[in-house]
Scaffold this active site. Structure first.
Site, PDB file in Angstrom:
ATOM      1  CE1 TYR A  83      -3.046   3.024   0.531  1.00 11.11           C
ATOM      2  CE2 TYR A  83      -3.699   2.104   2.647  1.00 11.11           C
ATOM      3  CZ  TYR A  83      -3.841   3.061   1.676  1.00 11.11           C
ATOM      4  OH  TYR A  83      -4.783   4.061   1.812  1.00 11.11           O
ATOM      5  CE  LYS A 121      -5.536   1.349  -1.027  1.00 12.12           C
ATOM      6  NZ  LYS A 121      -6.192   1.122   0.270  1.00 12.12           N
TER       7      LYS A 121
END
Length: 300
Positions: A141, A165
């Site tokens: 992330y 992400k």
């Protein structure tokens, strides 16, 4: 056990970041998620995500995060692969990773460490420790791309990393990072529906969504349009939900989860308030904008 190709398919779909429900006593109330998860999966949600930022991960204790991944895995009950967020100290992350694996999560979403003294090579060691603790595929992330393309490539080279992400508003850096990494890595738009077309244009697949808690059908329509290469249709669909994301972006994104939980409350699916330091409740003008959004789109 989720097969690798099934996980890859899910990563290229919508990663739906679930809220964390609280009861009147302020404690976890995970069963309030049942109708939300059921509706999202019926709409076609590819991958529910527990312990993400829309789930107020940083307001939860590690014990609470462990409870949430167990409860959400039970609610989903094998109907889709569950992506479980882990983070904070390396020991907390490893503990939560192991609990997530034991609960049946298909993969881990590794929150980028918010510590003020983070070395990119230190994150490599962090990732390796989490991988050893759980043995699950990992999605990075990335909220800060200032670490540079070379460092991102080093992170993506850690065994077990299957996706990124991308949650910075910089599609050109995304394209550069993607070109520098293993082509099997899945790059997911991490700034929800509004940014999804720009990220798709440079090679991302799928996107994250908090809207799925409230209006999963619209998220799936946007995903279908992007997969078909119909940017005009995707942008038309996004324009009709943009007000929702505008409310969430106010106060330095401090109303991000507030907007989702306020919408759920208005729709009769109360998941409680947000915890400080997130804002609660919405201001009158924010609530008015949200109410108009719900009425204009006839949400139920």
């Amino acid at each position: 056990m989720i097969m690798a190709h099934s996980l890859e398919h899910a990563l290229t779909g919508i990663s739906g970041i679930l809220v964390t429900p609280f009861g009147r006593d302020g404690e976890l109330a995970p069963q309030r998620l049942v109708p939300i998860v059921d509706r999202a999966l019926e709409a076609g949600l590819h991958m529910p995500v527990v312990n993400g930022n829309t789930g107020e991960f940083y307001s939860l204790t590690t014990d609470e995060a462990c409870t949430m991944v167990r409860e959400v895995s039970g609610i989903v009950n094998g109907r889709a692969p569950v992506l479980a967020g882990v983070g904070r100290s390396v020991r907390d992350a490893c503990r939560l990773a192991k609990v997530s694996a034991d609960a049946g999560a298909a993969a881990l979403m590794i929150h980028q460490p918010p510590d003020p003294f983070v070395a990119p090579r230190g994150i490599v060691d962090y990732l390796k420790a989490v991988a050893d603790a759980a043995g699950l595929p990992m999605m990075l992330y990335l909220r800060n791309d200032a670490i540079g393309t070379a460092a991102i490539a080093e992170l993506c080279a850690v065994e077990g990393v299957k996706g990124v992400k991308w949650a910075t508003p910089n599609p050109l850096k995304l394209a550069e990072a993607k070109a520098a990494c293993d082509p099997t890595i899945v790059w997911v738009g991490g700034l929800a529906e509004v940014w999804a077309p720009a990220f798709y244009a440079v090679g991302a697949r799928g996107f994250t969504s908090g809207l799925i808690n409230v209006w999963p059908e619209r998220s799936l329509q946007i995903h279908s349009a992007l997969e078909a290469g119909s940017y005009a249709e995707a942008n038309r669909l996004i324009s009709e939900m943009k007000a929702f994301e505008e409310v969430r972006a106010e106060e330095m994104n401090g109303t991000n989860v507030t907007g989702v939980k306020a919408a759920l409350l208005a729709l009769g699916r109360d998941c409680g308030p947000t915890r400080p330091p997130s804002a609660w409740p919405l201001t009158p003008s924010q609530q008015d904008k949200l109410d108009h959004f719900i009425a204009r789109n006839a949400l139920t």
